[in-house]
Every structure is written in structure tokens, then in C-alpha cells.
Enzyme design. Structure first.
Site, PDB file in Angstrom:
ATOM      1  N   LYS A 166       0.876  -1.187   0.000  1.00 52.52           N
ATOM      2  CA  LYS A 166       0.000   0.000   0.000  1.00 52.52           C
ATOM      3  C   LYS A 166       0.901   1.221   0.000  1.00 52.52           C
ATOM      4  O   LYS A 166       1.418   1.637   1.023  1.00 52.52           O
ATOM      5  CB  LYS A 166      -0.862  -0.017   1.270  1.00 52.52           C
ATOM      6  CG  LYS A 166      -2.244   0.608   1.143  1.00 52.52           C
ATOM      7  CD  LYS A 166      -2.258   2.051   0.698  1.00 52.52           C
ATOM      8  CE  LYS A 166      -2.133   3.032   1.838  1.00 52.52           C
ATOM      9  NZ  LYS A 166      -1.993   4.425   1.389  1.00 52.52           N
TER      10      LYS A 166
ATOM     11  N   GLU B  68       8.668   1.588  11.458  1.00 48.18           N
ATOM     12  CA  GLU B  68       9.796   2.524  11.267  1.00 48.18           C
ATOM     13  C   GLU B  68       9.175   3.904  11.276  1.00 48.18           C
ATOM     14  O   GLU B  68       8.499   4.294  10.322  1.00 48.18           O
ATOM     15  CB  GLU B  68      10.475   2.310   9.909  1.00 48.18           C
ATOM     16  CG  GLU B  68      10.767   0.879   9.527  1.00 48.18           C
ATOM     17  CD  GLU B  68      11.897   0.276  10.315  1.00 48.18           C
ATOM     18  OE1 GLU B  68      12.706   1.033  10.859  1.00 48.18           O
ATOM     19  OE2 GLU B  68      11.927  -0.956  10.425  1.00 48.18           O
TER      20      GLU B  68
ATOM     21  N   CYS C  17      13.488  10.916   7.235  1.00 49.81           N
ATOM     22  CA  CYS C  17      13.199  10.448   8.606  1.00 49.81           C
ATOM     23  C   CYS C  17      14.363  10.675   9.535  1.00 49.81           C
ATOM     24  O   CYS C  17      14.176  11.023  10.698  1.00 49.81           O
ATOM     25  CB  CYS C  17      12.799   8.982   8.582  1.00 49.81           C
ATOM     26  SG  CYS C  17      14.032   7.920   7.822  1.00 49.81           S
TER      27      CYS C  17
ATOM     28  N   GLU D 264       8.541  16.285  15.715  1.00 50.13           N
ATOM     29  CA  GLU D 264       9.052  16.215  14.347  1.00 50.13           C
ATOM     30  C   GLU D 264       8.298  17.209  13.461  1.00 50.13           C
ATOM     31  O   GLU D 264       7.072  17.271  13.502  1.00 50.13           O
ATOM     32  CB  GLU D 264       8.829  14.797  13.825  1.00 50.13           C
ATOM     33  CG  GLU D 264       9.375  14.573  12.428  1.00 50.13           C
ATOM     34  CD  GLU D 264       9.128  13.156  11.930  1.00 50.13           C
ATOM     35  OE1 GLU D 264       7.978  12.674  12.035  1.00 50.13           O
ATOM     36  OE2 GLU D 264      10.077  12.539  11.432  1.00 50.13           O
TER      37      GLU D 264
END
Ligand code: NAD
Length: 494
Positions: free
Chosen positions: A188, A264, A299, A398
């Protein structure tokens, strides 16, 4: 890399996307679609299919059927290896096409996308191709008269859910080891960047991957992603994305079939510059790119720069100069150093986080403004914030955008306290001329990767994954294969 070649691919007309289920390209139920908007200029490139729960169910059934047939799961390892190598060859043969397609979809600067997307995807398929016939079982040291064998078996059907930044690279990090281990996959992609993964799926078919072994269901997270996460016949979920969605996946697993979930997630990675760093100019330059490349949508981005007080002002000044000099613009122009922000939504989020930092008392040294090097596109000048304190949101949350928070520290103990002072633990950097200090920092900082006198760039041979709220799994390296294998014991009385 030539500008003319890039320009030729950017003109390519794009057909509307379909789902890949059981080796057939087909429309979603009710022919539902989502528009693909390019962040370069805000124009609609094409549509992707928007999968429903019943489309996802069809994809999982196709994956299970392929697994049971054994045309891949029981294929001789040497033959599986050949197919994975052929996939790598096809990615390499289409490297520029894939790179430009991806940039049109998500806005990453082309020079970086060329290497980080198809370049590393091909390397990933090659790496795991070479692992296929080296996956050994074990004979346990059991008492005389007994034999304990440990078999490594594929898990069955792997659900893979990936984000919009580096979709091809991250997709390959999941698909290649899952296939190498003999599994079937339902992928996906992010609704914000599906195009390269759809193209990859066709290249896999062309390379001889049997039908149904790789299925692709494009669509929204709330519908297609959720249906995959809750499916009773998916054996494991491997996910890269945000923390909030990671939590939902754990919940979906708990409320369905207890499938294994590997996450992750994001980070707020600290990058520590000590006064004894060998080359402050180099530290500033590399650290600036460690946050600003791909408009901060990385990331492992080093989004917190912690600088020892003795060199704080000098490093801040150098970083400011680098940030202000970076050329932000059309990501398909080879002269561009920083490309587009991936979507209007992400740009608005970056701006809101920046605004909040200023309200909480941080000071803007440079950048931060929305700019328009290409009309209609989404672009932001790299921002450097000083006077940041650990309690501010900008020091803890973040952004996933081109915003650097700079903070001073006095000694190693304070540096470690600040570095470990968030809920995350994905990546870190340490700049020092002392080998002993470097090793002390590598041990003291809670992170999946600690860079020393560099930032970014590890290759496929080493694992990538976080600790704490950055996640629980690892992509890359031989260790990633463990996610996609079950251990089975045979206990034999001799
Ligand atoms: P996201 O979590 O919003 O989306 C990721 C994927 O999850 C997409 O495919 C999305 O459609 C799907 N999804 C959304 N809601 C879902 C649901 N309810 N059920 C199932 N699937 C759902 O993340 P994003 O905005 O695409 O990516 C940015 C995030 O990814 C950042 O936090 C970044 O740090 C993280 N990231 C981590 C790594 C890593 O290796 N640790 C690498 C890249 C990005």
C-alpha cells in the site's frame, strides 16, 4: 546526468493508475480514483485508483493463493535469486524514467532522487538477491540421541505500508527482503506518492515475478491502509510512516489476528558539534544538508543541532550562511539544491510549527518564508532557529520540513541529556576529533544510528531502525530478513 534527458522524461504523459491484483491491472471497485497533484507546480498529473476494503481483500486473497501455489515460495533459491537480479537490472535500465516520475510526484531534488530512489532500490534488490541462497537453518547443540533442527520459513502474506518520502527506496527495503524470504506481498503506497511503486510493480512482472506474488493497492490510509492492517489473512505488517499511524496499526493488529507489526517511525534527531570537531566548516556544511536536503522530509534528518558553547556562535553563523545560500527551486532543474515541499498540507504544517516556535520564544536567523520559484508549487526557504529551549515544541516534535533548531550545551553530560531528551530515538550525529569521545557518544545516545563526523549516507549493508517512539523494526542489511521469516523447530528422537 543530462538536463535534456530529464526534460524529455518530464514531458511524458501519464496514464491513470490501476491496482495490481493477481498479476492483472484493474480499476478499483466503483472505478474510484484520487488525483495526483505535483508539488512542483500544483498541477494534476493523473489519477490513481482508490482501493476499497474489498479490493484489498482481493489482493490479499491473490497473495495467499500465489503463496500456496508455491510458484515463488517453493521456487529453488537459485531461481528466486535470478528473478530478483533481473528486477534490479530493469530498475537500472529505467533509472532516469523512475527518478523523474518520482520527482514529479513528490518534489525531491533530481540529483538526490536519481541515487536515493531507483539507484538504491536496484542496490537493495541486488543485495537481497544475493541473500536468497545463503539463508541457512541451524542444528541445535542438543543431548545425545536427539536432533534439534531450526528451519527458517517464509511468514506467508506480508502487508507493506510506505510513506511519500523516498517511496521507491523504502518500498524496496520492504519488498526485496520479503520476496527474498519467499513471501507474497500486498503493498500500500502513500496516496501522496504512488507512481514509482506502480511502475516498479510492472518491472517486477516483466522480470518474471510470478502473478500474485506482488500486489499493489493504491488508495487512502483510512480505507485501503486500514483494511490491510485489519485483514485476518495478513501475517505481518511492515510499516514506515508517522507515529500516530503506527499506533493505529498496533491497535488494528490487536483487534484482528495479532499479526506482527514492524514500525519505522519518525524522529527528532540530535546532531552534536563539539568544540574539538576537526573541521567546523565541513561540520556546518554537512549538518545543513543533513536537515535541509529533500526539504527536511527525511526520517533521519538532523533537526536539532546541539553545539558546544565555545563554538556555538561560529557554527550558527556558518550554518546560517549555508542555509541562506541554498538554491531552492524546480526539483527537475539540475542546478537546484533544495526541491519542493511534498504537498500544500505539509507546507502548511511546516509553517504552523515554525510560527509556534517563534511564539514560544525561538528566534529566526534565516529563511522560513514560503517562496514561489515555480508558480503554483510548494516551496519553503530553509529555516534556522536559535534560542531554542528543550521545552519548546520545536525541540520535541518532528516537523518533517526544512526547519533546524539550534541549542547550546556546555559539556558531554549536558549534550547527552539534551540528545536523549525527546520521545524519539532514530538517528544522531557527533562531530569530534576525539576517538574516545566519539565512542562514548555512540554508546550514550539512544538512537538506531549514530553518525560520526558525517551525517547521512549509510548503505544497504547496515540496519536502519529506531528505538523508543521511533519504532521497533529494522529495514536494510541481513537483519531485515528476520522480519520476513518464521523459525520452526523440528525435534527428533534418534
Ligand atoms: P503517514 O503515517 O501519514 O503515512 C504513511 C502510510 O500510512 C501511507 O501509505 C498512508 O496512506 C498510510 N496510512 C495512513 N493512515 C493509515 C491507517 N489508519 N491505517 C493504515 N495505513 C494508514 O506518514 P507520511 O506522512 O507518509 O510519512 C512521513 C512520516 O514517515 C514521518 O513521520 C517520517 O519520519 C516517517 N518516516 C520514517 C522513516 C524510517 O525509516 N523510520 C522513513 C521515512 C519516513
Amino acid at each position: 546526468m543530462k538536463q535534456e534527458e530529464i526534460d524529455a522524461w518530464r514531458q511524458q504523459a501519464l496514464a491513470d493508475g490501476r491496482l495490481l491484483i493477481g498479476g492483472q491491472w484493474r480499476a478499483a471497485e466503483g472505478a474510484r480514483r484520487l488525483p495526483v497533484v505535483s508539488p512542483i507546480d500544483g498541477k494534476t498529473l493523473c489519477q490513481i485508483a482508490s482501493a476499497s476494503a474489498s479490493d484489498v481483500d482481493a489482493a490479499v486473497r491473490a497473495a495467499r493463493a500465489a503463496y500456496e501455489r508455491g510458484s515463488w515460495s517453493r521456487l529453488a533459491p537459485a531461481e528466486r535469486k535470478k528473478v530478483l537480479h533481473r528486477i534490479a537490472e530493469r530498475i537500472e535500465a529505467h533509472q532516469m524514467e523512475l527518478a523523474v516520475l518520482g520527482v514529479r510526484d513528490n518534489g525531491t531534488e533530481i540529483a538526490m532522487a536519481f541515487k536515493a530512489e531507483p539507484g538504491s532500490a536496484a542496490a537493495t534488490f541486488r543485495y537481497y538477491a544475493e541473500c536468497v541462497d545463503k539463508l541457512m537453518g541451524e542444528i541445535a547443540p542438543t543431548p545425545e540421541g536427539t536432533l534439534g533442527l531450526v528451519h527458517k520459513e517464509p511468514v506467508g502474506v506480508v502487508g507493506a505500508i510506505v510513506p511519500w518520502n523516498f517511496p521507491l527506496m523504502i518500498g524496496a527495503w520492504k519488498i526485496a527482503p520479503a520476496l527474498a524470504a519467499g513471501n507474497s506481498v500486498v503493498l500500500k503506497p502513500s496516496e501522496d506518492a504512488s507512481l514509482t511503486l506502480l511502475r516498479l510493480a510492472q518491472l517486477c512482472l516483466d522480470a518474471g515475478l510470478p502473478e500474485g506474488v506482488l500486489n499493489v493497492v493504491t488508495g487512502t490510509g483510512a480505507e485501503a491502509g486500514e483494511a490491510l492492517a485489519r485483514h485476518m489473512d495478513v501475517d505481518i505488517l511492515t510499516f514506515t510512516g508517522s507515529g500516530p499511524v503506527g499506533r493505529q496499526l498496533l491497535k488494528a493488529s490487536a483487534e484482528s489476528n495479532l499479526k506482527r507489526v514492524y514500525l519505522e517511525l519518525g524522529g527528532k534527531s540530535p546532531n552534536l558539534v563539539f568544540a574539538d570537531a576537526p573541521d567546523l566548516a565541513q561540520a556546518a556544511k554537512v549538518s545543513a544538508m543533513g536537515i535541509f536536503r529533500n526539504s527536511g522530509q527525511v526520517c533521519v534528518a538532523g533537526s536539532r543541532l546541539l553545539v558546544q558553547r565555545a563554538v556555538h556562535d561560529e557554527v550558527l553563523e556558518r550554518i546560517q550562511q549555508v542555509a541562506a545560500s541554498l538554491r531552492v527551486g524546480d526539483p527537475l532543474d539540475l542546478r537546484t539544491e533544495i526541491g519542493a515541499v511534498s504537498s500544500a498540507r505539509q507546507l502548511a504544517r511546516n509553517q504552523a510549527m515554525l510560527q509556534r516556535a517563534l511564539e514560544e520564544g525561538a528566534r529566526l536567523r534565516t529563511g522560513g518564508q514560503v517562496i514561489a520559484p515555480v508558480p503554483g508549487g510548494h516551496y519553503m526557504a530553509p529555516a534556522v532557529l536559535e534560542s531554542v529551549t528543550p521545552a519548546m515544541a520545536i525541540a520535541r516534535q518532528e516537523v518533517f520540513g526544512p526547519v533546524l533548531a539550534v541549542m547550546p550545551f556546555d559539556d558531554e553530560a549536558e549534550a547527552v541529556r539534551l540528545a536523549n531528551g525527546t520521545d524519539y530515538g532514530l538517528a544522531a550525529g557527533v562531530w569530534t576529533g576525539s576517538l574516545s569521545r566519539a565512542h562514548r557518544m555512540v554508546r550514550a545516545i539512544q538512537a538506531g544510528v549514530v553518525h560520526v563526523n558525517t551525517y547521512g549516507g549509510p548503505d544497504i549493508t547496515v540496519p536502519l531502525g529506531g528505538v523508543r517512539q521511533s519504532g521497533n523494526g529494522h529495514d536494510k542489511s541481513m537483519h531485515a530478513l528476520d522480519k520476513y521469516l518464521n523459525l520452526k523447530t523440528a525435534w527428533i528422537q534418534l
